[in-house]
Design a protein around this motif. Structure first.
Motif, PDB file in Angstrom:
ATOM      1  N   ALA A  13       0.659  -1.085   0.034  1.00 37.91           N
ATOM      2  CA  ALA A  13      -0.073   0.074  -0.031  1.00 37.91           C
ATOM      3  C   ALA A  13       0.929   1.143  -0.064  1.00 37.91           C
ATOM      4  O   ALA A  13       1.902   1.157   0.629  1.00 37.91           O
ATOM      5  CB  ALA A  13      -0.965   0.023   1.298  1.00 37.91           C
ATOM      6  N   PRO A  14       0.478   2.357  -0.543  1.00 39.80           N
ATOM      7  CA  PRO A  14       1.325   3.635  -0.646  1.00 39.80           C
ATOM      8  C   PRO A  14       1.129   4.276   0.849  1.00 39.80           C
ATOM      9  O   PRO A  14       0.283   3.845   1.664  1.00 39.80           O
ATOM     10  CB  PRO A  14       0.449   4.474  -1.846  1.00 39.80           C
ATOM     11  N   GLY A  15       1.912   5.312   1.034  1.00 41.70           N
ATOM     12  CA  GLY A  15       1.735   5.922   2.175  1.00 41.70           C
ATOM     13  C   GLY A  15       0.797   6.911   2.092  1.00 41.70           C
ATOM     14  O   GLY A  15       0.063   7.130   1.151  1.00 41.70           O
ATOM     15  N   PRO A  16       0.738   7.670   3.411  1.00 38.80           N
ATOM     16  CA  PRO A  16      -0.471   8.459   3.493  1.00 38.80           C
ATOM     17  C   PRO A  16      -0.419   9.715   2.385  1.00 38.80           C
ATOM     18  O   PRO A  16      -1.518   9.858   1.775  1.00 38.80           O
ATOM     19  CB  PRO A  16      -0.425   9.089   4.805  1.00 38.80           C
ATOM     20  N   GLY A  17       0.766  10.351   2.103  1.00 34.94           N
ATOM     21  CA  GLY A  17       0.728  11.395   1.126  1.00 34.94           C
ATOM     22  C   GLY A  17       0.360  11.306  -0.242  1.00 34.94           C
ATOM     23  O   GLY A  17      -0.339  11.523  -0.766  1.00 34.94           O
ATOM     24  N   ALA A  18       1.023  10.075  -0.726  1.00 35.01           N
ATOM     25  CA  ALA A  18       0.645   9.461  -1.859  1.00 35.01           C
ATOM     26  C   ALA A  18      -0.981   8.798  -2.118  1.00 35.01           C
ATOM     27  O   ALA A  18      -1.389   9.076  -3.223  1.00 35.01           O
ATOM     28  CB  ALA A  18       1.516   8.216  -2.265  1.00 35.01           C
ATOM     29  N   LEU A  19      -1.317   8.447  -1.006  1.00 31.24           N
ATOM     30  CA  LEU A  19      -2.647   7.952  -0.836  1.00 31.24           C
ATOM     31  C   LEU A  19      -3.929   9.162  -1.224  1.00 31.24           C
ATOM     32  O   LEU A  19      -4.849   9.174  -1.871  1.00 31.24           O
ATOM     33  CB  LEU A  19      -3.247   7.261   0.218  1.00 31.24           C
ATOM     34  N   ALA A  20      -3.147  10.140  -0.517  1.00 33.15           N
ATOM     35  CA  ALA A  20      -4.218  11.449  -0.659  1.00 33.15           C
ATOM     36  C   ALA A  20      -4.075  11.990  -1.728  1.00 33.15           C
ATOM     37  O   ALA A  20      -5.140  12.555  -2.572  1.00 33.15           O
ATOM     38  CB  ALA A  20      -3.408  12.650   0.446  1.00 33.15           C
ATOM     39  N   GLN A  21      -3.068  12.100  -2.647  1.00 32.80           N
ATOM     40  CA  GLN A  21      -2.795  12.526  -4.066  1.00 32.80           C
ATOM     41  C   GLN A  21      -3.726  11.605  -4.941  1.00 32.80           C
ATOM     42  O   GLN A  21      -4.438  12.109  -5.713  1.00 32.80           O
ATOM     43  CB  GLN A  21      -1.359  12.320  -4.589  1.00 32.80           C
ATOM     44  N   SER A  22      -3.807  10.253  -4.784  1.00 25.76           N
ATOM     45  CA  SER A  22      -4.520   9.305  -5.635  1.00 25.76           C
ATOM     46  C   SER A  22      -5.988   9.864  -5.331  1.00 25.76           C
ATOM     47  O   SER A  22      -6.741   9.669  -6.048  1.00 25.76           O
ATOM     48  CB  SER A  22      -4.416   7.922  -5.260  1.00 25.76           C
ATOM     49  N   GLU A  23      -6.283   9.657  -4.153  1.00 29.39           N
ATOM     50  CA  GLU A  23      -7.685  10.348  -3.834  1.00 29.39           C
ATOM     51  C   GLU A  23      -8.287  11.629  -4.258  1.00 29.39           C
ATOM     52  O   GLU A  23      -9.382  11.554  -4.792  1.00 29.39           O
ATOM     53  CB  GLU A  23      -7.932   9.997  -2.303  1.00 29.39           C
ATOM     54  N   ALA A  24      -7.286  12.465  -4.350  1.00 31.56           N
ATOM     55  CA  ALA A  24      -7.616  13.850  -5.080  1.00 31.56           C
ATOM     56  C   ALA A  24      -7.933  13.457  -6.633  1.00 31.56           C
ATOM     57  O   ALA A  24      -8.697  14.174  -7.118  1.00 31.56           O
ATOM     58  CB  ALA A  24      -6.599  14.871  -5.004  1.00 31.56           C
ATOM     59  N   LEU A  25      -7.080  12.907  -7.075  1.00 34.39           N
ATOM     60  CA  LEU A  25      -7.299  12.397  -8.567  1.00 34.39           C
ATOM     61  C   LEU A  25      -8.577  11.669  -8.871  1.00 34.39           C
ATOM     62  O   LEU A  25      -9.249  11.928  -9.770  1.00 34.39           O
ATOM     63  CB  LEU A  25      -6.307  11.687  -9.218  1.00 34.39           C
ATOM     64  N   VAL A  26      -8.894  10.899  -7.803  1.00 33.90           N
ATOM     65  CA  VAL A  26     -10.102   9.908  -7.938  1.00 33.90           C
ATOM     66  C   VAL A  26     -11.482  11.021  -8.035  1.00 33.90           C
ATOM     67  O   VAL A  26     -12.237  10.788  -8.695  1.00 33.90           O
ATOM     68  CB  VAL A  26     -10.241   8.961  -6.967  1.00 33.90           C
ATOM     69  N   ALA A  27     -11.313  12.094  -6.877  1.00 32.72           N
ATOM     70  CA  ALA A  27     -12.477  13.056  -7.156  1.00 32.72           C
ATOM     71  C   ALA A  27     -12.387  13.749  -8.314  1.00 32.72           C
ATOM     72  O   ALA A  27     -13.644  14.122  -8.722  1.00 32.72           O
ATOM     73  CB  ALA A  27     -12.201  13.889  -5.828  1.00 32.72           C
ATOM     74  N   GLN A  28     -11.419  14.198  -8.922  1.00 33.19           N
ATOM     75  CA  GLN A  28     -11.644  14.890 -10.338  1.00 33.19           C
ATOM     76  C   GLN A  28     -12.072  14.102 -11.025  1.00 33.19           C
ATOM     77  O   GLN A  28     -12.785  14.320 -12.102  1.00 33.19           O
ATOM     78  CB  GLN A  28     -10.209  15.524 -10.484  1.00 33.19           C
ATOM     79  N   LEU A  29     -11.880  12.557 -11.361  1.00 26.08           N
ATOM     80  CA  LEU A  29     -12.144  11.848 -12.265  1.00 26.08           C
ATOM     81  C   LEU A  29     -13.887  11.525 -12.158  1.00 26.08           C
ATOM     82  O   LEU A  29     -14.342  11.456 -13.008  1.00 26.08           O
ATOM     83  CB  LEU A  29     -11.553  10.359 -12.306  1.00 26.08           C
ATOM     84  N   ARG A  30     -14.067  11.201 -10.655  1.00 20.28           N
ATOM     85  CA  ARG A  30     -15.736  11.251 -10.608  1.00 20.28           C
ATOM     86  C   ARG A  30     -16.594  12.382 -11.088  1.00 20.28           C
ATOM     87  O   ARG A  30     -17.683  12.344 -11.555  1.00 20.28           O
ATOM     88  CB  ARG A  30     -15.701  10.789  -9.065  1.00 20.28           C
ATOM     89  N   ALA A  31     -15.892  13.582 -10.831  1.00 22.83           N
ATOM     90  CA  ALA A  31     -16.573  14.808 -11.207  1.00 22.83           C
ATOM     91  C   ALA A  31     -16.774  14.871 -12.741  1.00 22.83           C
ATOM     92  O   ALA A  31     -17.769  15.119 -13.299  1.00 22.83           O
ATOM     93  CB  ALA A  31     -15.957  15.952 -10.752  1.00 22.83           C
ATOM     94  N   GLU A  32     -15.660  14.410 -13.516  1.00 19.20           N
ATOM     95  CA  GLU A  32     -15.700  14.417 -14.961  1.00 19.20           C
ATOM     96  C   GLU A  32     -16.621  13.365 -15.382  1.00 19.20           C
ATOM     97  O   GLU A  32     -17.514  13.398 -16.447  1.00 19.20           O
ATOM     98  CB  GLU A  32     -14.282  14.121 -15.454  1.00 19.20           C
ATOM     99  N   LEU A  33     -16.777  12.291 -14.835  1.00 25.94           N
ATOM    100  CA  LEU A  33     -17.446  11.157 -15.102  1.00 25.94           C
ATOM    101  C   LEU A  33     -18.998  11.361 -14.739  1.00 25.94           C
ATOM    102  O   LEU A  33     -19.929  11.326 -15.869  1.00 25.94           O
ATOM    103  CB  LEU A  33     -17.327   9.846 -14.319  1.00 25.94           C
TER     104      LEU A  33
END
Length: 398
Positions: A13-33
């Motif tokens: 699993a990635p560390g907390p900082g990397a995971l937060a970056q991934s979750e931010a991208l997920v939020a952007q992708l969900r908005a675009e979806l």
């Protein structure tokens, strides 16, 4: 989203900082979806996962290149694997510079900067003068890493290296792209019940998932290609490479004199679209482990597909360039003299010779990179075949 929902047990699993970056991208992708009605074509998802400013895999800050998963990297490329790769590539590069009468170089996606540093040093040792070495790379983290590598390994030549934010309209010289085409977004298609569907991305059960829709949006080129491979029957999944073809057309239009070399893994069309390749070539790399889930940690893992080289060749020729050659990486490197470079190392110096020999074996072996990786080159203003393509040229197979 909980990215852990997609995590195979064998992957860290990635560390907390990397995971937060991934979750931010997920939020952007969900908005675009949501804005797109709940479905995005896979090539758009792949583009955002790799190149979304500040959050994508190649445009964010994640470490990518290295020798082991425990250093935080995901894969290794030839320049990092062997210090003999760059000096060997420098020979056909030098030959192309001299044959075209040009003095500039341009590299796409320069990774850690080891290839650039190795090339400028090798050109200097060969007595080949050049005016500039330009690098196009989207990642600010990688640009800084490249700068540090080049300044440390080639301090006398570092002033000639510069970074570009956009392609020049015209370029005379030699273009280099090592493992660039495989990172271009691809469209996914699935033949289901005898009908071609485009594979897209939806949000379902708190995670990204695939959803297929009958083909409606692809262009005429995809329609023609899908018609050709439809005989492979139902439940056949494959990719098309519009982005890579468009990139090659752009590069070959930009190139007014000189040559362009691209090194990557893949096949000509008749091998790529094959009945035995029924699930396509899409793959992901995370901590030096390959797997098939493109929805694992969006923005933190590499997503790639093998290159379909016939379409790449056609795109370059359509743009007005000449096909200079196409061959396996093993044949290209042997023609360019990598075995001579290895033989120059004293075999009794085992601390130097054995690691060098092992790395060259990986570059040349059919069971490693030698056959899967290919080299394709285009040119303008060159009238002679380069030595690196003097034997084993497979252009006739495209």
């Amino acid at each position: 989203m909980n990215p852990i929902a997609h995590q195979p047990d064998s992957l860290p699993a990635p560390g907390p900082g990397a995971l937060a970056q991934s979750e931010a991208l997920v939020a952007q992708l969900r908005a675009e979806l949501e804005a797109a009605g709940g479905w995005l074509p896979f090539d758009r998802y792949m583009e955002r996962a790799l190149y979304s400013p500040g959050f994508g895999y190649y445009s964010g800050g994640a470490r990518k290149f290295g020798l082991r998963g425990d250093d935080g990297s995901d894969f290794v490329t030839a320049p990092e694997l062997s210090p003999l790769f760059a000096p060997t590539l420098a020979r056909p590069v030098a030959e192309a510079l001299q044959a075209s009468g040009t003095r500039n170089l341009l590299e796409f996606g320069a990774g850690t900067g080891k290839l650039a540093a190795g090339l400028v040093n090798a050109l200097d040792e060969l007595g080949v003068e050049f005016d500039s070495y330009s690098i196009v790379d989207l990642s600010g983290e990688l640009r800084e890493r490249q700068r540090e590598t080049i300044e440390a390994a080639a301090p006398a030549l570092a002033a000639k290296v510069r970074w570009l934010d956009a392609l020049p309209e015209q370029f005379e010289g030699v273009v280099i792209g090592n493992e660039v085409l495989d990172a271009m977004p691809v469209k996914l298609f699935a033949n289901l019940g005898g009908v071609w569907h485009e594979r897209g991305v939806v949000w379902r059960d708190e995670a990204f998932a695939f959803e297929d829709r009958p083909v409606t949006r692809s262009g005429p080129a995809d329609h023609a290609l899908l018609a050709e491979i439809e005989t492979f029957g139902e439940n056949y999944v494959t990719e098309t490479h519009d982005a890579a073809r468009a990139f090659i057309r752009t590069v070959c239009t930009m190139l007014t004199r000189g040559a362009a070399f691209f090194i990557d893994y893949g096949f000509p069309q008749h091998e790529y679209y094959h009945a035995q390749r029924a699930q396509g070539t899409l793959m992901c790399h995370y901590r030096h482990r390959a797997h098939g889930d493109p929805f694992l940690y969006p923005g933190l893992q590499d997503i790639t597909a093998h290159v379909e080289f016939t379409g790449i060749a056609e795109a370059g020729v359509e743009a007005g360039a000449d096909l200079l050659g196409f061959t396996s990486q093993a044949r290209f490197l042997m023609n360019a003299g990598i075995t001579d470079a290895l033989s120059s190392i004293d075999p009794t110096d085992t601390t130097r010779f054995l690691p060098a020999a092992n790395a060259v074996q990986k570059l040349l072996s059919e069971a490693e990179m030698g056959e899967l990786f290919k080299v394709i080159a285009f040119s303008r203003g060159l009238t002679e075949t380069l030595k690196a393509f003097s034997s084993g040229d497979r252009s006739h197979t495209l």
